[in-house]
Design an enzyme around this catalytic site. Sequence first.
Site, PDB file in Angstrom:
ATOM      1  N   ASP A  59     -12.140 -12.333   0.200  1.00  0.00           N
ATOM      2  CA  ASP A  59     -11.376 -13.585   0.316  1.00  0.00           C
ATOM      3  C   ASP A  59     -11.716 -14.380   1.572  1.00  0.00           C
ATOM      4  O   ASP A  59     -10.859 -15.070   2.148  1.00  0.00           O
ATOM      5  CB  ASP A  59      -9.853 -13.308   0.282  1.00  0.00           C
ATOM      6  N   GLU A  60     -12.946 -14.321   2.002  1.00  0.00           N
ATOM      7  CA  GLU A  60     -13.360 -15.022   3.217  1.00  0.00           C
ATOM      8  C   GLU A  60     -13.554 -16.513   2.988  1.00  0.00           C
ATOM      9  O   GLU A  60     -13.723 -17.272   3.953  1.00  0.00           O
ATOM     10  CB  GLU A  60     -14.686 -14.427   3.733  1.00  0.00           C
ATOM     11  N   HIS A  95     -12.846 -16.336  -6.683  1.00  0.00           N
ATOM     12  CA  HIS A  95     -13.587 -17.231  -5.785  1.00  0.00           C
ATOM     13  C   HIS A  95     -13.151 -18.664  -6.062  1.00  0.00           C
ATOM     14  O   HIS A  95     -13.389 -19.205  -7.143  1.00  0.00           O
ATOM     15  CB  HIS A  95     -15.102 -17.056  -6.003  1.00  0.00           C
ATOM     16  N   GLY A 115     -11.155 -27.332   5.740  1.00  0.00           N
ATOM     17  CA  GLY A 115     -10.105 -27.701   4.781  1.00  0.00           C
ATOM     18  C   GLY A 115     -10.438 -27.070   3.443  1.00  0.00           C
ATOM     19  O   GLY A 115     -11.540 -26.547   3.244  1.00  0.00           O
TER      20      GLY A 115
HETATM   21  P1  GDP Z   1     -13.351 -15.789  -1.776  1.00  0.00           P
HETATM   22  O1  GDP Z   1     -12.843 -14.683  -2.607  1.00  0.00           O
HETATM   23  O2  GDP Z   1     -14.124 -15.316  -0.587  1.00  0.00           O
HETATM   24  O3  GDP Z   1     -14.094 -16.823  -2.560  1.00  0.00           O
HETATM   25  O4  GDP Z   1     -12.064 -16.520  -1.165  1.00  0.00           O
HETATM   26  P2  GDP Z   1     -10.743 -16.935  -1.998  1.00  0.00           P
HETATM   27  O5  GDP Z   1     -11.054 -18.094  -2.860  1.00  0.00           O
HETATM   28  O6  GDP Z   1     -10.141 -15.748  -2.637  1.00  0.00           O
HETATM   29  O7  GDP Z   1      -9.766 -17.323  -0.822  1.00  0.00           O
HETATM   30  C1  GDP Z   1     -10.066 -18.313   0.095  1.00  0.00           C
HETATM   31  C2  GDP Z   1      -8.940 -19.358   0.075  1.00  0.00           C
HETATM   32  O8  GDP Z   1      -9.116 -20.220   1.185  1.00  0.00           O
HETATM   33  C3  GDP Z   1      -8.983 -20.254  -1.134  1.00  0.00           C
HETATM   34  O9  GDP Z   1      -7.673 -20.650  -1.437  1.00  0.00           O
HETATM   35  C4  GDP Z   1      -9.819 -21.443  -0.674  1.00  0.00           C
HETATM   36  O10 GDP Z   1      -9.519 -22.627  -1.388  1.00  0.00           O
HETATM   37  C5  GDP Z   1      -9.373 -21.553   0.758  1.00  0.00           C
HETATM   38  N1  GDP Z   1     -10.389 -22.078   1.689  1.00  0.00           N
HETATM   39  C6  GDP Z   1     -11.719 -21.804   1.746  1.00  0.00           C
HETATM   40  N2  GDP Z   1     -12.271 -22.398   2.821  1.00  0.00           N
HETATM   41  C7  GDP Z   1     -11.285 -23.054   3.454  1.00  0.00           C
HETATM   42  C8  GDP Z   1     -11.229 -23.830   4.665  1.00  0.00           C
HETATM   43  O11 GDP Z   1     -12.216 -24.017   5.370  1.00  0.00           O
HETATM   44  N3  GDP Z   1      -9.996 -24.338   5.010  1.00  0.00           N
HETATM   45  C9  GDP Z   1      -8.879 -24.125   4.254  1.00  0.00           C
HETATM   46  N4  GDP Z   1      -7.740 -24.651   4.664  1.00  0.00           N
HETATM   47  N5  GDP Z   1      -8.902 -23.399   3.117  1.00  0.00           N
HETATM   48  C10 GDP Z   1     -10.086 -22.857   2.744  1.00  0.00           C
HETATM   49  P1  IMO Z   2     -13.130 -11.478  -3.629  1.00  0.00           P
HETATM   50  O1  IMO Z   2     -14.458 -11.469  -4.329  1.00  0.00           O
HETATM   51  C1  IMO Z   2      -9.997  -9.193  -1.642  1.00  0.00           C
HETATM   52  C2  IMO Z   2      -9.422  -5.042  -2.931  1.00  0.00           C
HETATM   53  C3  IMO Z   2      -8.117  -4.773  -3.650  1.00  0.00           C
HETATM   54  C4  IMO Z   2      -7.871  -3.332  -3.249  1.00  0.00           C
HETATM   55  C5  IMO Z   2      -9.291  -2.747  -3.277  1.00  0.00           C
HETATM   56  C6  IMO Z   2      -9.658  -2.040  -4.561  1.00  0.00           C
HETATM   57  O2  IMO Z   2     -12.187 -12.478  -4.163  1.00  0.00           O
HETATM   58  O3  IMO Z   2     -13.307 -11.530  -2.154  1.00  0.00           O
HETATM   59  P2  IMO Z   2     -10.196  -2.902  -7.018  1.00  0.00           P
HETATM   60  O4  IMO Z   2      -9.337  -3.648  -7.998  1.00  0.00           O
HETATM   61  O5  IMO Z   2     -11.470  -3.568  -6.698  1.00  0.00           O
HETATM   62  O6  IMO Z   2     -10.377  -1.451  -7.409  1.00  0.00           O
HETATM   63  O7  IMO Z   2      -9.310  -2.871  -5.669  1.00  0.00           O
HETATM   64  O8  IMO Z   2     -10.171  -3.857  -3.066  1.00  0.00           O
HETATM   65  N1  IMO Z   2     -10.234  -6.147  -3.496  1.00  0.00           N
HETATM   66  C7  IMO Z   2     -10.309  -7.368  -2.979  1.00  0.00           C
HETATM   67  N2  IMO Z   2      -9.682  -7.907  -1.919  1.00  0.00           N
HETATM   68  N3  IMO Z   2     -10.896  -9.922  -2.328  1.00  0.00           N
HETATM   69  C8  IMO Z   2     -11.547  -9.382  -3.381  1.00  0.00           C
HETATM   70  O9  IMO Z   2     -12.510 -10.037  -4.039  1.00  0.00           O
HETATM   71  C9  IMO Z   2     -11.250  -8.053  -3.753  1.00  0.00           C
HETATM   72  N4  IMO Z   2     -11.694  -7.234  -4.720  1.00  0.00           N
HETATM   73  C10 IMO Z   2     -11.067  -6.078  -4.542  1.00  0.00           C
HETATM   74  O10 IMO Z   2      -7.094  -5.621  -3.185  1.00  0.00           O
HETATM   75  O11 IMO Z   2      -7.404  -3.262  -1.929  1.00  0.00           O
HETATM   76 MG    MG Z   3     -11.072 -14.016  -3.435  1.00  0.00          MG
END
Ligand code: GDP
Ligand code: IMO
Ligand code: MG
Length: 403
Positions: free
Chosen positions: A13-14, A41, A389
């Site tokens: 979730d970066e 993502h 953002g």
């Molecule tokens: P991923 O799994 O690494 O693709 O990340 P996720 O989508 O699960 O979580 C990232 C969250 O942060 C999402 O809600 C994005 O829309 C949000 N996001 C990503 N980059 C930025 C940023 O630079 N600023 C803000 N405010 N939100 C962001």
């Molecule tokens: P993205 O691609 C954050 C975590 C789960 C749990 C552990 C094992 O969006 O960054 P699983 O269902 O894979 O067996 O769960 O890994 N986890 C994630 N946490 N972002 C993810 O994906 C994750 N995929 C798995 O929360 O702790």
């Molecule tokens: Mg994610």
Amino acid sequence: METLAVIGCQFGDEGKGKIIDFLAKDFDISVRFNGGENAGHTVVFNGNTIKFHLVPAGFLRSKTSVIANGVVINLRKLSEEIEMLKKFRASFDIKISHISHVVTDLHMKRDRYLEELRGKGAIGTTLKGIGPAYESKYGRYGIRIADLYNKETLEERLSFLSRVYGISYEKSYVDSVLHDFAKIEGFVTDTREYLSEEAESGSRILFETANGTFIDIDYGTYPYVTSSSTVSPGITVGTGLSPKYFRKFIGVAKAYTTRVGEGVFPTEIKGEEAEILRTLGNEYGSTTGRPRRVGYLDIPMLRTAVKINSLDYLALTKVDVLGKMKDIKVAVSYEAGGSEMKEFDPSNLPEKINYEQFDSWEGNRSKLNRYIEFIEDELRIPVVLVGIGEDRDSIEKRGDIAL
Ligand code: GDP
Ligand code: IMO
Ligand code: MG
């Protein structure tokens, strides 16, 4: 050929989705090579929020999207996701590996059963059947896409899986799997062959990891990890492409750290300050909606991520969010057993953390620059993209990416 891989540097979730979407416009092909529906993502544009779970987040902007053999696929979820994506792109090209493994209802039930069995030691999985799907793959009783062309083979495989797990299924389930398969069958191909031909002929290929470095099955905080290789060495096996094709690697790190699920988190903060950061960053899981645990940026963790993934560049997201905090700290080193540690070793946890303090930078560009330059100095790689953002366009380019 020109290739770039995008890797999560923390616990997932970066903000990979947004960075991938930004980069994909310069690539012909986007490729997912690990994980499954556990990934979420996010790409935000024109008031739309799309959460990619199985399809590469580069889908909107690259010509072809590949779901390679390292991904485990829930067929129904994939067909629903493709259906949803049609609204945003009328003509597209998706390729799905014929040797990818399938996540069935039995795997999902097994995931829930194992979590219940673990009790207090539960991992906090997404309950999407990911662990069991890889377990059956390596146990050699999994079900591959290629097995779905023959009903008898599918019946045999499901029956064996059911006996291994002690979980029964309705006879009609076989037809329901075949019904779901029919919806994606037209996309199935030999993606290894396709990708190696494209790489050889000079296509530009963008690889997208799901999850993050420290929930990698080998290098993460085991057993609180996911079940696939989330790091750059995993791309070769997850796609079937030879290492000779890999050129450059860009890590994505949030300006602070978050984690969903259980497991060690050295810089975690709790209480009111955590609640403020969680609210500011809207830190709730993209796949499960669970509140994310939050903490400060952890430089030792990122140093290790740079090494494991041989990162050339960094993309730093959510600086807009962190900049609103009054108190900003960054972990620069750990201490354990009387000595200083510069890196994160999940098997040798820190007893003490040394922090550096930063001023809030809201409305003060030079203070933000100081934060970014500090990270660059510590990691010795350039921060080339900065997320400011949620929206697709809220991104600043600080430097070029040479492939
Ligand atoms: P991923 O799994 O690494 O693709 O990340 P996720 O989508 O699960 O979580 C990232 C969250 O942060 C999402 O809600 C994005 O829309 C949000 N996001 C990503 N980059 C930025 C940023 O630079 N600023 C803000 N405010 N939100 C962001
Ligand atoms: P993205 O691609 C954050 C975590 C789960 C749990 C552990 C094992 O969006 O960054 P699983 O269902 O894979 O067996 O769960 O890994 N986890 C994630 N946490 N972002 C993810 O994906 C994750 N995929 C798995 O929360 O702790
Ligand atoms: Mg994610």
